[in-house]
Motif scaffolding. Structure first.
Motif, mmCIF file in Angstrom:
data_model
loop_
_atom_site.group_PDB
_atom_site.id
_atom_site.type_symbol
_atom_site.label_atom_id
_atom_site.label_comp_id
_atom_site.label_asym_id
_atom_site.label_seq_id
_atom_site.Cartn_x
_atom_site.Cartn_y
_atom_site.Cartn_z
ATOM 1 N N VAL A 53 29.539 32.828 -34.303
ATOM 2 C CA VAL A 53 28.809 32.355 -33.119
ATOM 3 C C VAL A 53 28.225 33.539 -32.329
ATOM 4 N N HIS A 54 28.822 34.727 -32.474
ATOM 5 C CA HIS A 54 28.346 35.920 -31.767
ATOM 6 C C HIS A 54 27.494 36.833 -32.660
ATOM 7 N N ALA A 55 27.082 36.334 -33.833
ATOM 8 C CA ALA A 55 26.414 37.194 -34.822
ATOM 9 C C ALA A 55 25.166 37.888 -34.280
ATOM 10 N N ASN A 86 45.574 28.125 -21.339
ATOM 11 C CA ASN A 86 45.598 29.428 -22.010
ATOM 12 C C ASN A 86 44.486 30.330 -21.490
ATOM 13 N N ARG A 87 43.291 29.761 -21.248
ATOM 14 C CA ARG A 87 42.188 30.579 -20.705
ATOM 15 C C ARG A 87 42.583 31.164 -19.351
ATOM 16 N N ASP A 88 43.327 30.377 -18.541
ATOM 17 C CA ASP A 88 43.797 30.877 -17.240
ATOM 18 C C ASP A 88 44.786 32.025 -17.417
ATOM 19 N N SER A 119 40.815 29.817 -27.742
ATOM 20 C CA SER A 119 39.731 28.855 -27.943
ATOM 21 C C SER A 119 39.127 28.451 -26.602
ATOM 22 N N ASP A 120 37.798 28.201 -26.603
ATOM 23 C CA ASP A 120 37.126 27.867 -25.336
ATOM 24 C C ASP A 120 36.900 26.365 -25.157
ATOM 25 N N SER A 121 37.270 25.543 -26.152
ATOM 26 C CA SER A 121 37.165 24.086 -26.002
ATOM 27 C C SER A 121 38.138 23.435 -26.991
HETATM 28 MG MG MG Z 1 35.073 33.264 -26.724
#
Ligand code: MG
Ligand code: RTP
Length: 140
Positions: A53-55, A86-88, A119-121
């Motif tokens: 996704v960051h390519a 987890n993001r927190d 993971s972001d979602s």
């Molecule tokens: Mg990310």
């Protein structure tokens, strides 16, 4: 809130400094249960695919190099609202912007060597978990 599972990686900067236990303590203190965990050396192909996704981003090649520079610990964390929780606990990507008490504030070395991935979602969590773990590897 619903019980969720999220995917986590303890990155090479953290395994190099023997911080796996301290980072896991943060997850457990916050009520997240480590329901699967494995220490691996990521291959270049695995890292490239994982960060596909960051390519197009300027930091992509460096990120792949970093993530293959030493062992990582891949994990599944389970708990109420696990993805956001987890993001927190992780804190902002750049440790300079991370809140006190977060993993990245306490342990990260830089915006790249920032000790953890999460993971972001919920949707991405399922995809990322399946990339590293079989259903039978996860014991809730
Ligand atoms: Mg990310
Ligand atoms: P992650 O995916 O690892 O949980 O972190 P994140 O969502 O907070 O950050 P993201 O924007 O998805 O970036 C993925 C990872 O790429 C590295 N990065 N380097 N040099 C840079 O400017 C830069 N920006 C991001 C970090 O390792 C980041 O966690």
């Amino acid at each position: 809130m619903a019980i969720e599972r999220t995917f986590s990686i303890i990155k090479p900067d953290a395994t190099r400094r023997n911080l796996t236990g301290k980072i896991n303590a943060k997850f457990e203190e916050a009520g997240l249960k480590i329901v699967a965990q494995r220490r691996i050396q990521m291959s270049e192909a695995q890292a490239k695919k994982f960060y596909d996704v960051h390519a197009a981003r300027p930091f992509y090649n460096d990120l792949v190099k970093f993530m293959t520079s030493g062992p990582v610990v891949v994990q599944v964390l389970e708990g109420e609202g696990a993805v956001l929780k987890n993001r927190d606990i992780m804190g902002a990507t750049n440790p300079a912007n991370a809140a006190p008490g977060t993993i990245r504030k306490e342990f990260a070395e830089s915006i790249e060597a920032n000790s953890v991935h999460g993971s972001d979602s919920l949707e991405n969590a399922a995809i990322e978990i399946a990339y590293f773990f079989a259903g039978s590897d996860i014991v809730g």
